[in-house]
Each structure stands twice: as C-alpha cells, then as structure tokens.
Design a protein around this motif. Sequence first.
Motif, short mmCIF file in Angstrom:
data_model
loop_
_atom_site.label_atom_id
_atom_site.label_comp_id
_atom_site.label_asym_id
_atom_site.label_seq_id
_atom_site.Cartn_x
_atom_site.Cartn_y
_atom_site.Cartn_z
N GLU A 348 10.13 7.96 11.79
CA GLU A 348 11.12 8.56 12.68
C GLU A 348 10.45 9.08 13.95
N LYS A 349 9.27 9.69 13.80
CA LYS A 349 8.55 10.20 14.98
C LYS A 349 8.12 9.05 15.89
N GLN A 350 7.62 7.97 15.26
CA GLN A 350 7.23 6.81 16.05
C GLN A 350 8.43 6.21 16.78
N LEU A 351 9.56 6.13 16.08
CA LEU A 351 10.77 5.59 16.71
C LEU A 351 11.25 6.48 17.86
N ALA A 352 11.12 7.81 17.65
CA ALA A 352 11.51 8.73 18.73
C ALA A 352 10.63 8.54 19.95
N ASP A 353 9.31 8.37 19.70
CA ASP A 353 8.38 8.13 20.82
C ASP A 353 8.71 6.82 21.53
N ILE A 354 8.97 5.78 20.72
CA ILE A 354 9.31 4.48 21.31
C ILE A 354 10.61 4.57 22.09
N ASN A 355 11.58 5.33 21.53
CA ASN A 355 12.86 5.48 22.21
C ASN A 355 12.70 6.16 23.56
N ARG A 356 11.84 7.18 23.59
CA ARG A 356 11.59 7.85 24.87
C ARG A 356 10.95 6.90 25.88
N GLU A 357 10.02 6.07 25.37
CA GLU A 357 9.38 5.08 26.25
C GLU A 357 10.41 4.06 26.75
N ILE A 359 13.64 4.56 27.09
CA ILE A 359 14.52 5.21 28.07
C ILE A 359 13.85 5.25 29.44
N ALA A 360 12.54 5.59 29.42
CA ALA A 360 11.81 5.63 30.69
C ALA A 360 11.71 4.24 31.30
N SER A 361 11.46 3.23 30.43
CA SER A 361 11.36 1.86 30.91
C SER A 361 12.69 1.37 31.47
N ASN A 362 13.80 1.71 30.78
CA ASN A 362 15.12 1.31 31.27
C ASN A 362 15.45 1.99 32.61
N GLY A 363 14.99 3.25 32.74
CA GLY A 363 15.20 3.93 34.01
C GLY A 363 14.48 3.23 35.15
N THR A 364 13.25 2.79 34.85
CA THR A 364 12.49 2.05 35.86
C THR A 364 13.17 0.73 36.20
N LYS A 365 13.67 0.05 35.13
CA LYS A 365 14.36 -1.23 35.34
C LYS A 365 15.64 -1.04 36.16
N ASP A 366 16.36 0.06 35.87
CA ASP A 366 17.60 0.33 36.63
C ASP A 366 17.30 0.55 38.11
N ARG A 367 16.22 1.30 38.37
CA ARG A 367 15.85 1.54 39.77
C ARG A 367 15.45 0.24 40.45
N PHE A 368 14.74 -0.61 39.68
CA PHE A 368 14.31 -1.90 40.23
C PHE A 368 15.53 -2.78 40.56
N LEU A 369 16.50 -2.81 39.62
CA LEU A 369 17.70 -3.62 39.85
C LEU A 369 18.53 -3.05 41.01
N SER A 370 18.51 -1.73 41.13
CA SER A 370 19.24 -1.12 42.25
C SER A 370 18.63 -1.54 43.59
N ILE A 371 17.28 -1.61 43.59
CA ILE A 371 16.59 -2.04 44.81
C ILE A 371 16.97 -3.48 45.14
N ILE A 372 16.97 -4.35 44.08
CA ILE A 372 17.33 -5.76 44.30
C ILE A 372 18.77 -5.86 44.81
N SER A 373 19.65 -5.08 44.19
CA SER A 373 21.07 -5.17 44.52
C SER A 373 21.34 -4.77 45.97
N HIS A 374 20.70 -3.70 46.42
CA HIS A 374 21.00 -3.19 47.76
C HIS A 374 20.11 -3.76 48.85
N ASP A 375 18.82 -3.94 48.52
CA ASP A 375 17.86 -4.32 49.56
C ASP A 375 17.59 -5.82 49.62
N LEU A 376 18.05 -6.58 48.61
CA LEU A 376 17.79 -8.01 48.61
C LEU A 376 19.09 -8.80 48.71
N ARG A 377 20.09 -8.36 47.97
CA ARG A 377 21.34 -9.11 47.94
C ARG A 377 22.02 -9.12 49.33
N GLY A 378 22.04 -7.96 49.99
CA GLY A 378 22.71 -7.88 51.29
C GLY A 378 22.07 -8.80 52.34
#
Length: 593
Positions: A348-357, A359-378
């Motif tokens: 459970e502790k390992q899964l919690a650590d992985i889950n936090r990682e 979440i952080a990775s998804n946040g980075t991916k979301d920011r990356f996709l936001s950059i693509i959406s606004h700064d590349l698509r237009g």
Amino acid sequence: MWQFHPYSLLLLLSFGLNGLLGLLVLTSFRLNLVKYLLILVLGSLLWTGAYAIDFAYIDAGLHRLFISILYIGISIASVGNILLAIEFTGNQKLLTRNFWILILFQPIFTLGVVVLDPIFKTLILDTYILTINNRIQWIQEINTGGFFASFGISALWTIYVAFLLFRAYFTTNLQSEKNRYLFFFFSCVTLWVSSTSHYLGFRPLQGINITPVMLSVQVLFIFFAIGYYRMFDLVPLVRSEIVDELSEAVVILDGGERVVDWNLSADQLFSEGKVQNRFVKYSHFFSKFPEFSQKIQSLSEKRITTKWTWTTNDQIFEVSAKQIRDTNRKKIGLVLVLHDVTEQKKTEKQLADINRELIASNGTKDRFLSIISHDLRGPLAGIKMLLKILNDDVKKNDESIAPMTQALVDATESVFSLLENLLEWAKMQRGKEEFRPHYYRLENIVYECIDLFELNAFSKSIVFDIQIPSHAMVYCDDRMIVTVLRNLLSNALKFSHKNSQIQIRADEWEEEWKVNVIDSGVGMTKEKITKLFQSGEDVKSIGTMGETGNGIGLLLSREFLVMNRGKISAESDGKNGSTFSFTIPKNPELGGE
C-alpha cells in the motif's frame, strides 16, 4: 504339539475383538486419535495372538519367538496408550522431537533385548514346562532386561499418563470432559491392577497372566469412549485441522482468561520454539508482548467483536477479538485472530508513492499538452490557412510549382489532423472530455464535415455523393460525431483513387441511424480490419498519393461513439474499396448497447 486350552480360546477371542475394532476405525485413519488407537490395537494383537498360540502349540523352538513377539507387543501397546492420553487431554503441543525420542525408547530398547536374547539371555533366563490342571504350559523366568522393558518403563509412562489425566480433569469446567478423563483413567487402572497382581503372585487363574485380556478390555473401553463422547465427530476435527492450516494466528481463551488452544501460526509467533502449556493465564502466554496482554485486558465487555492494529518486531497484524457467548448471552470465551498484513502495508505504501509520482507525472503531461494546444495548434492552423491561400494563388499564376504547394497543403492538413486527434485522445484519456448531447439534424453534421475536405477532394477529382434524409434527427454530442466523420472522410480521401466517388449514406433503423462512408479505393484485408479498432496494433498505411495514416483517428472515433451509445464497423473485400459504418441513437433512452 497342539492342545486345547481354554485360556488360549479366550486370548483368540480377544485377538478377534481387537482386529474387528481396528477394522471399524480404519476408515478414519487420517485422524490422529484413530492412528494412536490403531497403535494400541496393534500392540494388543501381537500380545494376545502370540500368547494364544504359545498356549495352544507347545514347541520348544518357537516358544522364545512367541515370547519375543509378546514383549514387542507390550512396548507398542504402551506407546499407543501414551499417545492416546496426550490426544485425549488435548496436549498435542507436547509431541516435540525430543518427546518422540522418549516415547520410542521403550520399543527400541525392547527390540534390542529381544535381538540379544538368543546369545545373552537378556529377555528370558530360563523356561520349562509344567502340567497344570492336566494341561501343559510354559513357565519362564524373565531377566532384568525383560522386566524393565515391559513392566518398568510401562509403569513410568503410566504414572505420566495419570498425571496428564488428572491435570486435565482439574483444569476443565465441562463435566463431559471430566467424565471422559475418568473413563480413560479407569481403563488404565484395570490393566495395571491385573498386571501388578500377576507380578506380585496373586493370580485368579493358576499359572495364567490375564493382563493381555485386560488390555483388550482397555481397547474396548477407549473405543466406547471415543464413540460415546463423539471424539472423532468429523465436524470439530476437520475444523481443528483447518484452523491449524491457517496462516493467521488463532488463540482461544476460556471464560477464566486462560489459553485453552492455539494453532501452529500462533505457536510460531508467541512461543518462539518453547513448549507452551494449556490452561495458563493469557498474561503468561503473551508474556513477551505485555502490550498485547494490556490491550486484551482493556477490551470492552459490551462489544462482541473488537478490531485493532498491532505492530511488533517489524511486523504489522490486524487483530480481531470476538467474544464467545452461551445461550444466556454470558461470556464463556474469546477468540483472537491475528492476520499478518506487513506485506500488504508495504505494498500500500509503495502504491501510494507510485500514485503520487503518477499524479505529478500527469500534471507535467497536462502542462505539456496545454502548451501544445495553445502554442502549437494556433500557429499551425494559421500556417494551414496561409498555405491554402498561397496554393490557390499559385494555381492561377504558376502551374509549374502548383504540385509542390499542393503537397505542402496536404502535409500540413495531415499534421494538423493528427494534432487534433492527439489532443482529443489525450483529453479523453484524462477524463476531461465533456459529453454534451443534444438533438441535431444529421444532414447539418455531414455537410459541416464535407466543407472541411472540399479542397482535398478537388485536388484528387473526387466527388461526394451525399444521401442523408432531411428528416434524420440524432441525439448526440455533435463535436464528437464531427470528429468521427472527419476521420472517416479523411481516410476515405487518402485511400481513394483519382476521379472516384465517396458516398455518405444514412439508413434509418428502428432506434437509430446508421451512417455509411463508402469509397472505391484500395480496400483492406480481413486481418487489417480486425486490428483497426484495437489499441496497441500497428495499422500504419500509405494513401494513393503518398498520404500517411497512423490509425489513431479510428481509435478516437470508436471511443467517441461508445460515449454516444453507438457502434462502428468496417467492411472490405480487399480490392474494391471499403465501407465504414457507425450508428447514432435517435433518442436519449434508445441506441445500441
């Protein structure tokens, strides 16, 4: 020489009785109680059988053999008696490796005495024949070794058996158990009264030892006790076996807060290799874990079941304590079950650590996709529009470079379409794709998509044949269906030949509309069709004019149609084009499942 002797007949009857009792319990051989009873029966069979033949058949050469078998039977019967007493009193924990060595000492010692007897007379000093009541019988003088092997060691073990029985008698509160222990004790007493009387010279029948007959009586008594007190009733015995096999530690306390039983897992956890006695206070049983005893002491009397987490020696246990109550709701015991959750907690502790990682990775991916959406698509959309204007101007003024500018337009269109699909796919995978269904005219959705591909169709001289009834109304998210049609029309254009036709037709079914996009292009194999809508399959292909495709648009289309309660399929004979079909429900409560 054969002779008729009444005592020989009595011994043979005892032999037959033992054999019959052994056969009756043989079907339950896997139970320890039955195994130990059969050991006692075997000893009695050897004793009574050899003694009976020795009385009936007078032969100097075989006499010593019969006496040897007789003494081996005595030692085996003694072992069976000890094991039965241990099982009767519930002291199975006594049967350690060292204790087994002590138990087996008597039959091993007796065997040694028997083997050495022909040379050193370790068993029989002398033997001779007497005539008593007109019948011949053997009389033998037993050596010290034979006396110690039979009477001496058996006497010591009998004292120990009596100790176990009396201790169990005075520690139990159940009258049925007290009666059971007394029954066993009196069966031993009758055997030892007859044996001691014989050695002291008091013999009801002159020259005859009735002890083997009394052993058969003891076997009968024990057999009766087992049946009467339901000691091999399979239900409690099987339950006991199951509890012993559990990986969870189980400890049972009686109403006097004494530990009355525990399984192997509990023995390993709390005993640490030492022999624990039954009917000791739980504070003594858990002496190495005083905090555990304190927790038991603090349990509420009102709560039937109490659960808590206990940590010790880097181990984590989930403990469940359940009160056992009688029919009058009076507490008569407590069952403790300890489940080792150490590995579960680590996981459970390992899964919690992985889950936090993640979440952080998804946040980075979301920011990356936001950059693509606004700064590349237009900017890419702007480039696409400028290239289309440039291409139109070049076609009017300089036809020599028109193919080059057309290729740039097509490439840009392909990249923009891929980017659109990727952004939609990523948005949907993150669960951020909003589903907003309404009623729409199907014809309007189709023409909106046709407008997007007029230039592409014109460059390949492809004509659209649109057969959409004007009354066709669908209930869907129009943005998603536009994306589905856009992907299907894009594929149809890629794989259609020049100067061909693409048909978009809608067929009305009872609950939905079926839209078909039919081209007369290169077609597809059945193998390729099976991979079209499966994630992870490589379906890259090249169009008739070098256009590229990666299959992500079809996966996105399938997901969007599932959200709209529709289905998608493809058909092709591999040569004469392809047909892609999808369904859209007419109303919210309808549609294919």
